[in-house]
Design a protein around this motif. Structure first.
Motif, mmCIF file in Angstrom:
data_model
loop_
_atom_site.group_PDB
_atom_site.id
_atom_site.type_symbol
_atom_site.label_atom_id
_atom_site.label_comp_id
_atom_site.label_asym_id
_atom_site.label_seq_id
_atom_site.Cartn_x
_atom_site.Cartn_y
_atom_site.Cartn_z
ATOM 1 N N LEU A 91 0.855 -1.187 0.000
ATOM 2 C CA LEU A 91 0.000 0.000 0.000
ATOM 3 C C LEU A 91 0.892 1.238 0.000
ATOM 4 C CD1 LEU A 91 -1.283 -2.234 2.281
ATOM 5 C CD2 LEU A 91 -3.243 -0.726 1.912
ATOM 6 N N VAL A 92 0.621 2.168 -0.907
ATOM 7 C CA VAL A 92 1.417 3.390 -1.041
ATOM 8 C C VAL A 92 0.487 4.594 -0.984
ATOM 9 C CG1 VAL A 92 3.006 4.697 -2.499
ATOM 10 C CG2 VAL A 92 3.135 2.198 -2.437
ATOM 11 N N PRO A 93 0.587 5.443 0.051
ATOM 12 C CA PRO A 93 -0.169 6.703 0.048
ATOM 13 C C PRO A 93 0.346 7.609 -1.081
ATOM 14 C CG PRO A 93 0.602 6.148 2.262
ATOM 15 C CD PRO A 93 1.307 5.238 1.312
ATOM 16 N N LEU A 94 -0.536 7.992 -1.991
ATOM 17 C CA LEU A 94 -0.102 8.752 -3.158
ATOM 18 C C LEU A 94 0.424 10.132 -2.779
ATOM 19 C CD1 LEU A 94 -2.918 7.818 -5.707
ATOM 20 C CD2 LEU A 94 -0.641 6.827 -5.451
ATOM 21 N N ALA A 95 0.041 10.661 -1.637
ATOM 22 C CA ALA A 95 0.537 11.976 -1.218
ATOM 23 C C ALA A 95 2.034 11.950 -0.956
ATOM 24 C CB ALA A 95 -0.206 12.444 0.030
ATOM 25 N N ARG A 96 2.602 10.762 -0.708
ATOM 26 C CA ARG A 96 4.037 10.661 -0.432
ATOM 27 C C ARG A 96 4.781 9.823 -1.477
ATOM 28 N NH1 ARG A 96 1.371 11.559 3.908
ATOM 29 N NH2 ARG A 96 0.454 9.497 4.063
ATOM 30 N N MET A 97 4.132 9.536 -2.585
ATOM 31 C CA MET A 97 4.812 8.853 -3.676
ATOM 32 C C MET A 97 5.770 9.822 -4.367
ATOM 33 S SD MET A 97 3.140 6.938 -6.997
ATOM 34 C CE MET A 97 2.816 8.494 -7.834
ATOM 35 N N GLN A 98 6.995 9.370 -4.650
ATOM 36 C CA GLN A 98 7.993 10.235 -5.264
ATOM 37 C C GLN A 98 7.811 10.328 -6.782
ATOM 38 O OE1 GLN A 98 10.273 11.744 -3.049
ATOM 39 N NE2 GLN A 98 8.906 10.788 -1.582
ATOM 40 N N SER A 99 7.565 9.215 -7.417
ATOM 41 C CA SER A 99 7.350 9.191 -8.867
ATOM 42 C C SER A 99 6.791 7.833 -9.251
ATOM 43 C CB SER A 99 8.661 9.466 -9.632
ATOM 44 O OG SER A 99 9.615 8.442 -9.376
ATOM 45 N N VAL A 100 6.409 7.707 -10.526
ATOM 46 C CA VAL A 100 5.893 6.449 -11.046
ATOM 47 C C VAL A 100 6.530 6.216 -12.404
ATOM 48 C CG1 VAL A 100 3.870 7.591 -12.036
ATOM 49 C CG2 VAL A 100 3.815 5.135 -11.619
ATOM 50 N N ALA A 101 6.863 4.962 -12.701
ATOM 51 C CA ALA A 101 7.544 4.625 -13.951
ATOM 52 C C ALA A 101 6.905 3.398 -14.577
ATOM 53 C CB ALA A 101 9.036 4.371 -13.708
ATOM 54 N N VAL A 102 6.855 3.381 -15.900
ATOM 55 C CA VAL A 102 6.367 2.246 -16.679
ATOM 56 C C VAL A 102 7.555 1.648 -17.427
ATOM 57 C CG1 VAL A 102 4.838 1.474 -18.530
ATOM 58 C CG2 VAL A 102 4.073 3.234 -16.934
ATOM 59 N N SER A 103 7.751 0.354 -17.308
ATOM 60 C CA SER A 103 8.857 -0.333 -17.981
ATOM 61 C C SER A 103 8.294 -1.371 -18.944
ATOM 62 C CB SER A 103 9.780 -1.010 -16.968
ATOM 63 O OG SER A 103 9.073 -1.961 -16.208
ATOM 64 N N VAL A 104 8.859 -1.394 -20.153
ATOM 65 C CA VAL A 104 8.435 -2.337 -21.196
ATOM 66 C C VAL A 104 9.692 -2.947 -21.812
ATOM 67 C CG1 VAL A 104 7.130 -2.663 -23.320
ATOM 68 C CG2 VAL A 104 6.399 -0.935 -21.658
ATOM 69 N N GLY A 105 9.907 -4.236 -21.581
ATOM 70 C CA GLY A 105 11.048 -4.927 -22.167
ATOM 71 C C GLY A 105 10.694 -5.557 -23.496
ATOM 72 N N PRO A 106 11.663 -6.179 -24.146
ATOM 73 C CA PRO A 106 11.389 -6.806 -25.461
ATOM 74 C C PRO A 106 10.313 -7.884 -25.390
ATOM 75 C CG PRO A 106 13.762 -6.624 -25.064
ATOM 76 C CD PRO A 106 13.079 -6.269 -23.777
#
Length: 607
Positions: free
Chosen positions: A496-511
């Motif tokens: 569980l991650v409170p969005l108010a304290r999330m630093q960033s979000v990343a999407v990764s797509v490999g081959p």
């Protein structure tokens, strides 16, 4: 002529003045090592000490090969014998006395030069004799306050207070304070960090300005001088934050000694978590049998079996080098398992007005207070061997507590060593008080569910190529500004991650992900044991989730006020008289009730 008046003991360490630590602090910090080394030397030289006295009082006895013998000048192998045979006993005693005096003076100077103060903005510490240092911990950066009471320190009635601050090696330690004074200082620091005092002071200043303007227009008579408050008191020199026992004039020495022993016994038997701070139903206790069973069935047991098998195989085959390589590892593993059990004795967790309080320990005790808004991520995990018993553990990410930190710091991220699903529900309610009601329906499905049930998303069947055993459990949900991620087969996890304290979000797509039209998502938080990762999800859904989390995180962070959790309550208390007057048409003459969150110890003699 009257007798000199003894100064009153210090009971408020958050008055903005410089104070000193407990007088026994040098002994507790470094004196024990000095005494241990001295005892080791004396124990190993006891035979030489006997010979020394025989030579002094019986000079005709043949010792050390006789005066001027072959060992008389052997300073490298027998320094004591060389001192005796060369008649340097007196000078050796003088040198020993000088060393002892130097150590005592050094301890006294280190205590004298080690001061601290608490201001409305920071906790400051000055220390050092030759090389001075000045450390400051801003109150708005405080992530938690830990109070530890090692066994030997408890005999002196002292405790170590550590202020955890965001940043690497930024913590500020006060080792040591009187036990009760440490609890009171923790309450004061939390109250200052909550913003309650600043909000109340601003409200009172505005009210005083309005009263003064009204009095000036209604009555032109000169105003009376205000009664000086605590802030107008003259500055005092740095006082010692010792045990704070009041002067007991006229009380027999035996009575005072008996009272001190009784007080120490009461401190040893008292619960680490004060039951008056929270209702009993909010406290999670950890049974001893469950703790032992979870340790035996934990992952460390597998390593223990492997090490024992290697040692037995090495000994039976005559490979004795195995003993030197793997026996130390086995000892360290057993020590870890034992410390895990002992540190969880008398374990308790509860919610207080100033955050979540976690206590543990039997002989050496400790507790930490995590203020609201300081938790960046929460993870409940279940090891496969725990599954038949329904046991779970809960860890958190807090700024300043990294995975590579010391064992003591890593222990602070473990808020629930082992508990049932009901315990997990109660702990999550304490850690996420503002979103507990909305998150509650997702907990059971997140812990044990599979598929799209319980409000979680479903994972495409093609994800089985990447996660053949856990693809059915992988899913996500969101509720009240909290992102919820479910994953794991061998080790189940719910993050569980409170969005108010999330630093960033990343999407990764490999081959391979691109070929299967899949993607992975990672929610970045502060460094810690919890990694918020959604291993696999449909690629289109991943992009939509990325946009949603990014936008909502900005909105939640802008409206988040948990870093000043006491300011809102102080403002409500200040507005109560105005609301009463507006509702009833008459002023409320009763002073507003101070609802400032406190967890101060009960009144009584400060010890």
């Amino acid at each position: 002529m009257s007798a000199p008046t003894r100064p009153a003991p210090v009971t408020n360490l958050a008055d903005g003045e410089w104070h000193r630590l407990h007088p026994a602090s040098p002994l507790l910090r470094g004196g024990l090592v000095f005494l241990a080394v001295l005892g080791f030397i004396i124990a190993n030289l006891r035979e030489r000490a006997i010979d020394l006295f025989l030579v002094i009082f019986a000079p005709d006895a043949e010792r050390f090969g006789g005066r001027g013998g072959p060992t008389g000048d052997d300073w490298a192998n027998d320094p004591v014998g060389a001192i005796v045979t060369n008649g340097l006993v007196g000078w050796a005693l003088v040198a020993l006395l000088v060393v002892v005096i130097a150590v005592i003076v050094g301890f006294w100077l280190s205590w004298r030069m080690h001061t601290f103060r608490v201001t409305p903005e920071a906790v400051e510490v000055k220390s050092g004799i030759l090389f001075r240092s000045h450390r400051s911990a801003r109150l708005d950066r405080i992530q938690g306050i830990n109070v530890n009471r090692p066994l030997f320190a408890r005999l002196f009635g002292t405790a170590k207070l550590e202020v955890s601050v965001a940043g690497q090696s930024a913590n500020v330690q006060l080792s040591y304070l009187g036990s009760t004074l440490a609890d009171g200082l923790r309450a004061d620091v939390l109250r200052l960090a909550s913003g309650a005092r600043a909000e109340r002071a601003a409200t009172q200043a505005a009210a005083a300005t309005g009263v003064a303007l009204g009095a000036t227009s209604a009555d032109p008579s000169p105003a009376q001088p205000a009664e000086p408050g605590p802030a107008a008191a003259p500055a005092q020199p740095a006082a010692s934050a010792d045990s704070g026992r009041p002067a007991a004039a006229g009380v027999p020495l035996t009575a005072r000694a008996g009272g001190l022993v009784t007080h120490r016994v009461d401190e040893f038997l008292a619960p680490e978590l004060d039951p008056d701070l929270a209702p009993p139903e909010s406290v999670v206790h950890l049974p001893l049998g469950r703790m032992i069973g979870s340790t035996v069935l934990g992952g460390s047991t597998i390593w223990a079996i492997v090490l024992v098998a290697i040692i037995v195989a090495g000994v039976t085959s005559g490979q004795l080098w195995v003993l030197f390589s793997f026996v130390p590892a086995a000892i360290g593993l057993v020590s870890y398992m034992w410390s895990r059990i002992t540190k969880s004795l008398r374990y308790s967790i509860a919610g207080t007005p100033d955050g979540v309080r976690i206590g543990h320990g039997l002989l050496s005790t400790g507790n930490q207070t995590i203020p609201p808004g300081r938790i960046h991520a929460i993870e409940a995990t279940q090891w496969v061997f725990w599954r038949p018993f329904g046991w779970w553990s809960v860890r958190i990410n807090v700024a300043g507590q990294s995975v590579s930190a010391s064992n003591e710091a890593a222990q602070r991220t473990l808020v629930l060593p082992v508990g049932t699903i009901a315990d997990v529900h109660r702990v999550l309610g304490l850690l996420l008080p503002d979103a507990a009601t909305e998150v509650e329906p997702f907990v059971v499905a997140g812990l044990t569910g599979r598929g799209d049930g319980g409000g979680f998303s479903s994972t495409p069947r093609r994800a089985a190529w990447l996660h053949p055993f856990s693809w059915r459990r992988i899913g996500w949900a969101a509720a009240s500004g909290v992102a919820i991620i479910r994953s794991g087969a061998l080790v189940r996890s719910l993050t569980l991650v409170p969005l108010a304290r999330m630093q960033s979000v990343a999407v990764s797509v490999g081959p391979i992900d691109r070929a299967l039209d899949l993607a992975g998502i990672r929610l970045h938080t502060v460094t810690g044991p919890v990694s918020a990762v959604l291993p696999v999800v449909d690629r289109g859904e991943a992009m939509r989730l990325f946009e949603r989390l990014s936008e909502e995180a900005v909105e939640r962070a802008a409206s988040d006020t948990t870093h000043h959790w006491g300011a809102a309550q102080a403002a409500q208390a200040a507005q109560a008289p105005a609301a009463h007057e507006a509702a009833h048409g008459e002023p409320n003459d009763e002073p507003p009730t101070d609802v400032t969150p406190t967890d101060e110890p009960s009144e009584g003699p400060v010890r």
